[in-house]
Write a protein that holds these residues in place. Sequence first.
Motif, PDB file in Angstrom:
ATOM      1  N   ILE A   1       0.744  -1.339   0.003  1.00  0.00           N
ATOM      2  CA  ILE A   1       0.120   0.090  -0.028  1.00  0.00           C
ATOM      3  C   ILE A   1       0.864   1.142  -0.086  1.00  0.00           C
TER       4      ILE A   1
ATOM      5  N   PRO B   1       1.800   2.925  -3.744  1.00  0.00           N
ATOM      6  CA  PRO B   1       0.678   3.765  -4.394  1.00  0.00           C
ATOM      7  C   PRO B   1       0.174   4.920  -3.375  1.00  0.00           C
TER       8      PRO B   1
ATOM      9  N   LEU C   1       0.074   8.515  -4.878  1.00  0.00           N
ATOM     10  CA  LEU C   1      -1.294   9.417  -4.737  1.00  0.00           C
ATOM     11  C   LEU C   1      -1.212  10.561  -3.848  1.00  0.00           C
TER      12      LEU C   1
ATOM     13  N   THR D   1      -5.662   2.197   7.978  1.00  0.00           N
ATOM     14  CA  THR D   1      -6.174   0.969   7.019  1.00  0.00           C
ATOM     15  C   THR D   1      -6.054  -0.126   8.237  1.00  0.00           C
TER      16      THR D   1
ATOM     17  N   VAL E   1      -8.718   4.159   1.352  1.00  0.00           N
ATOM     18  CA  VAL E   1      -7.315   3.912   1.824  1.00  0.00           C
ATOM     19  C   VAL E   1      -6.708   2.282   1.176  1.00  0.00           C
ATOM     20  N   ASP E   2      -7.677   1.611   0.660  1.00  0.00           N
ATOM     21  CA  ASP E   2      -7.055   0.209   0.366  1.00  0.00           C
ATOM     22  C   ASP E   2      -7.403  -0.231  -1.207  1.00  0.00           C
ATOM     23  N   ILE E   3      -8.819   0.084  -1.596  1.00  0.00           N
ATOM     24  CA  ILE E   3      -9.036  -0.362  -2.973  1.00  0.00           C
ATOM     25  C   ILE E   3      -8.435   0.634  -4.055  1.00  0.00           C
ATOM     26  N   ILE E   4      -8.353   1.918  -3.892  1.00  0.00           N
ATOM     27  CA  ILE E   4      -7.763   2.869  -4.540  1.00  0.00           C
ATOM     28  C   ILE E   4      -6.290   2.710  -4.664  1.00  0.00           C
ATOM     29  N   PRO E   5      -5.748   2.670  -3.606  1.00  0.00           N
ATOM     30  CA  PRO E   5      -4.293   2.374  -3.723  1.00  0.00           C
ATOM     31  C   PRO E   5      -4.040   1.160  -4.299  1.00  0.00           C
ATOM     32  N   PHE E   6      -4.622   0.017  -4.215  1.00  0.00           N
ATOM     33  CA  PHE E   6      -4.357  -1.025  -4.641  1.00  0.00           C
ATOM     34  C   PHE E   6      -4.631  -1.247  -6.215  1.00  0.00           C
TER      35      PHE E   6
ATOM     36  N   VAL F   1      -4.238   1.603  -8.097  1.00  0.00           N
ATOM     37  CA  VAL F   1      -3.138   2.557  -8.447  1.00  0.00           C
ATOM     38  C   VAL F   1      -2.002   1.469  -8.693  1.00  0.00           C
ATOM     39  N   ALA F   2      -1.667   0.598  -7.846  1.00  0.00           N
ATOM     40  CA  ALA F   2      -0.616  -0.239  -7.475  1.00  0.00           C
ATOM     41  C   ALA F   2      -0.400  -1.055  -8.728  1.00  0.00           C
TER      42      ALA F   2
ATOM     43  N   GLU G   1      -0.027   0.951 -11.663  1.00  0.00           N
ATOM     44  CA  GLU G   1       1.517   1.011 -11.966  1.00  0.00           C
ATOM     45  C   GLU G   1       2.509  -0.276 -12.592  1.00  0.00           C
TER      46      GLU G   1
END
Lengths: 275, 285
Positions: free
Chosen positions: A121, A124, A128, A147, B22-27, B29-30, B33
């Motif tokens: 996490i 990313p 962001l 989280t 905090v979890d799905i969006i970064p995930f 994005v990852a 990426e």
Amino acid sequence: MLRKKKWQEAIWILLAIVIVTLALGPYLWFVMISFKDRTDILSPTIRFLFKPTLSNYPKIFIDREFIIFLKNSIIVALGTVAISLIVGIPAAYSLSKMPVVGRKHIMFFILSSRMAPPITIAIPLYILFQKIGILGHYSAVIISHVTFGMALVVWLVKTFFDDIPSDLEDAGRVDGCSRFNVFRYIMLPLALPGIVVSALFVFVFSWSEFLFALILSGHDARTMPPAFPGLITPHGTFWGQCAAAATISTIPGVLLILLFHKYLVRGLTFGAVKG
Amino acid sequence: MEVESKKAMVWLLPCMVLLFIVDIIPFLVAIGESFRALSFTLLSQRGQWVGLDNYRKALNDPVFLESILTTFKILVPALSIELLLGLGIGLLLAQFQRARRFLMSIIAIPMMIAPVVIGMMGVLALNSEFGPIGIILRNFNLVEKAILGTSLAWIAIVILDIYQWTPLAAIIFLAGILAMPQEPFEAAQIDGASSWQRFLFLTLPMLKNLFAVVLFLRFIDAFKMFDKIWIATEGGPGRTTQTVSIYAFRHGFLRWNLSYGTTLALLIFLVSFIVTYLFVKFSKV
């Protein structure tokens, strides 16, 4: 027979002493370092008798400004606790007492955020947060800690709601209480020990967390843990100062144990095992 | 019922929204990426689409595979010893009546110390000139310099992990032992079973589920171990203590190779996800 029993007891006590020494010894030794001056620390034999000094504490916290990291740690941990509780408690309540469709999947989804390696996490989030410009702010670190914190609150507080018989709730409803008032006046006070324990666990987690803080806190919001590696240098580390900062950093965790050891197992296993 | 479950959604909504952020969006994005090439140091990599190149690179990256082995080299001995020692301590503490709570609180202290502080304690304790353990090791001529600077550094990491996390196994097993029903034990005793037999055929089977819980919790955390190692050795000397998290971190934040670092991190996540899924599926917890 009686003789054998006595022997056995003596062995148990002896073993218990060994284990307590192994667990507590290294910690006390490190705390002791924080009260030693440089010559006592660097002596090639371990000195148990030494002239205690308090000078390491002002040196690290004031001269080297560790007090700023301490302040940041407190702000981040309190922020994380507040958000985790506000969002986590209603979720825990509904998962415990309401007919939620796909309860097991939702619980698993919440848990997986706890189980994900922070590094997955962190990268990313870094990208962001840089885009929206909060990199290096308290909010960046707090969001990353939530989280974990929220998952813990949901799982742990849910088990405390589970323990409250539904009859109590039904009685309240029959007497004309609204769902929210039942929650507010019956369930919340009964689950209060669980809420306090979860809050403390989340506090200690956020307080000790390293990787997110290292990556996301920048300079302005730097908490204590990511500031520690910088204290160790190949050319002369001020170990007394390191130990002083470390000693202060262990206070919330040790307090948690001394005050709430009853709920220790439950907290550490996300409510899966009741001690 | 229909109305009730809709109401439940209202209570769950803030939690779900936050998890999404905090979890799905970064995930996501990852994942995005990982199909691109973004690096802050290589100017040719400005985030252009490269398809599965990063994954191909990762699976053929001998250093990444080595870091997986290193992770297990630390994890397997650490977890085995923690489970065994924890079981022993749990059994021992169960013998005590009045002192039990007190003993439990004392042995739980290492768990509450930040891992990075545990690592720092290790660095000082193992210093060959003024660290108590380092001096002992030197006096017995076991190592000529500080162990953290040798190829045996991983053993020091294992020991630090055992110090910190054996208490977790111990107090969970203790809780399990205390919750066991007494009747089978009394019956077995009347039938003439020795204490060893009772342990083997009653205690151990009853603790089976807790073994799974401890193993799961410890695996998930040990697999992503970072803090202790970072402060003690930074993955060194050489690459001897470079675990997967350290390796991904190096690519992401020291070489600023964000796409490749993310790809590695996703592969690490995949492992913990599968383990978590299997655990939730097959355990009754």
